[in-house]
Write an enzyme that holds these catalytic residues in place. Sequence first.
Site, short mmCIF file in Angstrom:
data_model
loop_
_atom_site.label_atom_id
_atom_site.label_comp_id
_atom_site.label_asym_id
_atom_site.label_seq_id
_atom_site.Cartn_x
_atom_site.Cartn_y
_atom_site.Cartn_z
N GLY A 212 104.50 85.87 40.80
CA GLY A 212 104.08 87.25 40.56
C GLY A 212 105.16 88.29 40.83
O GLY A 212 106.32 88.12 40.47
N TYR B 46 90.48 95.05 51.53
CA TYR B 46 91.78 95.25 50.85
C TYR B 46 92.18 96.73 50.91
O TYR B 46 93.32 97.07 51.20
CB TYR B 46 91.65 94.76 49.41
CG TYR B 46 92.94 94.73 48.61
CD1 TYR B 46 93.89 93.74 48.84
CD2 TYR B 46 93.19 95.67 47.61
CE1 TYR B 46 95.06 93.70 48.09
CE2 TYR B 46 94.35 95.63 46.85
CZ TYR B 46 95.29 94.64 47.09
OH TYR B 46 96.45 94.60 46.35
N1 LIG Z 1 99.02 92.00 40.79
C1 LIG Z 1 98.50 93.21 40.93
O1 LIG Z 1 97.82 93.73 40.07
C2 LIG Z 1 98.77 94.00 42.20
C3 LIG Z 1 98.42 95.36 42.23
C4 LIG Z 1 98.67 96.09 43.39
C5 LIG Z 1 99.23 95.50 44.49
N2 LIG Z 1 99.55 94.17 44.44
C6 LIG Z 1 100.16 93.58 45.65
O2 LIG Z 1 101.40 93.01 45.28
C7 LIG Z 1 101.67 91.90 46.13
C8 LIG Z 1 101.98 90.67 45.28
O3 LIG Z 1 100.85 90.43 44.48
P1 LIG Z 1 100.90 89.46 43.20
O4 LIG Z 1 99.78 89.89 42.33
O5 LIG Z 1 102.27 89.38 42.67
O6 LIG Z 1 100.49 88.07 43.89
P2 LIG Z 1 100.46 86.57 43.30
O7 LIG Z 1 99.12 86.06 43.67
O8 LIG Z 1 100.87 86.54 41.88
O9 LIG Z 1 101.57 85.86 44.19
C9 LIG Z 1 101.44 85.88 45.55
C10 LIG Z 1 102.43 84.91 46.19
O10 LIG Z 1 102.20 85.01 47.61
C11 LIG Z 1 102.08 83.72 48.14
N3 LIG Z 1 101.23 83.77 49.33
C12 LIG Z 1 99.90 83.77 49.41
N4 LIG Z 1 99.49 83.80 50.70
C13 LIG Z 1 100.62 83.81 51.45
C14 LIG Z 1 100.88 83.83 52.85
N5 LIG Z 1 99.88 83.80 53.75
N6 LIG Z 1 102.16 83.85 53.27
C15 LIG Z 1 103.17 83.85 52.37
N7 LIG Z 1 103.00 83.81 51.04
C16 LIG Z 1 101.74 83.80 50.58
C17 LIG Z 1 101.52 82.86 47.03
O11 LIG Z 1 101.83 81.48 47.21
C18 LIG Z 1 102.20 83.47 45.79
O12 LIG Z 1 103.44 82.85 45.53
C19 LIG Z 1 100.45 91.73 47.03
O13 LIG Z 1 100.68 92.38 48.26
C20 LIG Z 1 99.36 92.45 46.25
O14 LIG Z 1 98.33 92.92 47.09
C21 LIG Z 1 99.34 93.39 43.33
#
Ligand SMILES: NC(=O)c1ccc[n+]([C@@H]2O[C@H](COP(=O)([O-])OP(=O)(O)OC[C@H]3O[C@@H](n4cnc5c(N)ncnc54)[C@H](O)[C@@H]3O)[C@@H](O)[C@H]2O)c1
Length: 252
Positions: A17, A151
């Site tokens: 991600g 969240y």
């Molecule tokens: N995708 C969205 O729409 C979005 C929007 C706003 C904020 N965010 C924030 O962006 C950040 C990344 O989100 P994303 O959507 O890219 O996530 P994702 O689910 O695509 O990837 C998350 C990664 O984090 C790893 N992970 C999960 N739990 C973990 C832990 N306890 N310790 C270490 N690694 C861990 C997973 O293995 C994965 O590789 C997060 O903080 C999320 O809240 C995402």
Amino acid sequence: MSKLKGNVALVTGGADGIGEASCRALAAEGASVVITDIDLQRSQALAGELGENAMAAELDVRDEAAWSSVLGEVMARYGQLDVLVNNAGGAGAGSIEDISFDDFRESLRLNLDSVFIGCKLAMELMKGRGGSIINVSSIHGIRAAAHAASYSAAKGGVRLLTKSVALQCAQQGYGIRCNSMHPGYILTTQMEDWVAKQDDPDAMMAGLVAQHPIGFLGQPTDIAAGIVFLASDDSRFMTGAELVMDGGFTLV
Ligand SMILES: NC(=O)c1ccc[n+]([C@@H]2O[C@H](COP(=O)([O-])OP(=O)(O)OC[C@H]3O[C@@H](n4cnc5c(N)ncnc54)[C@H](O)[C@@H]3O)[C@@H](O)[C@H]2O)c1
């Protein structure tokens, strides 16, 4: 492109991600990248792809002892840490009526406690030398969602923790900047898989897009570009600030 040449950057949740896109973008700007994640195999595959200036390490961000151990490895290999991207997070669906207190605490552990630990330990390594800490919050750290009580609480906490850390570092003259990143809905693989599993994926996707006045959802690379900006000297006059990259979500 070498805005970050000579810098060492650690990214949490870096195997997929937004974290993965950030690792790629930081490396493209010349940084040595420490890809950390609970998924070691995927992190190693990415490190292999990025080449000799990348290393992979297993790090569950909820585990303070694991943080110390990984940061020890980083100091042994590079002798410095310049950029920390506290990216790992997620999970926290459910209104206050849907979730238990245990669920709430578990979401805070993943999304907020982890950022506290990362900031605290990284500051020790960056003091004097300077550095940039980037905490990935969310649009829901600015505008609450009824369907995501824990969240919203955690990401709102990340937003103000960031400002508190930024002030402390500035007032103590540590040379460390700390800013928060607030993405709108981003088309990660996990997100696309989740939409695909809904009863009516097309309607779900249209509903999400409709919440973003710009008319489309972001890509992980959009957020990675902002991460590089916050990591580099291009943002040297920014600390305690919010970089909102949300296609206008928080405007309406
Ligand atoms: N995708 C969205 O729409 C979005 C929007 C706003 C904020 N965010 C924030 O962006 C950040 C990344 O989100 P994303 O959507 O890219 O996530 P994702 O689910 O695509 O990837 C998350 C990664 O984090 C790893 N992970 C999960 N739990 C973990 C832990 N306890 N310790 C270490 N690694 C861990 C997973 O293995 C994965 O590789 C997060 O903080 C999320 O809240 C995402």
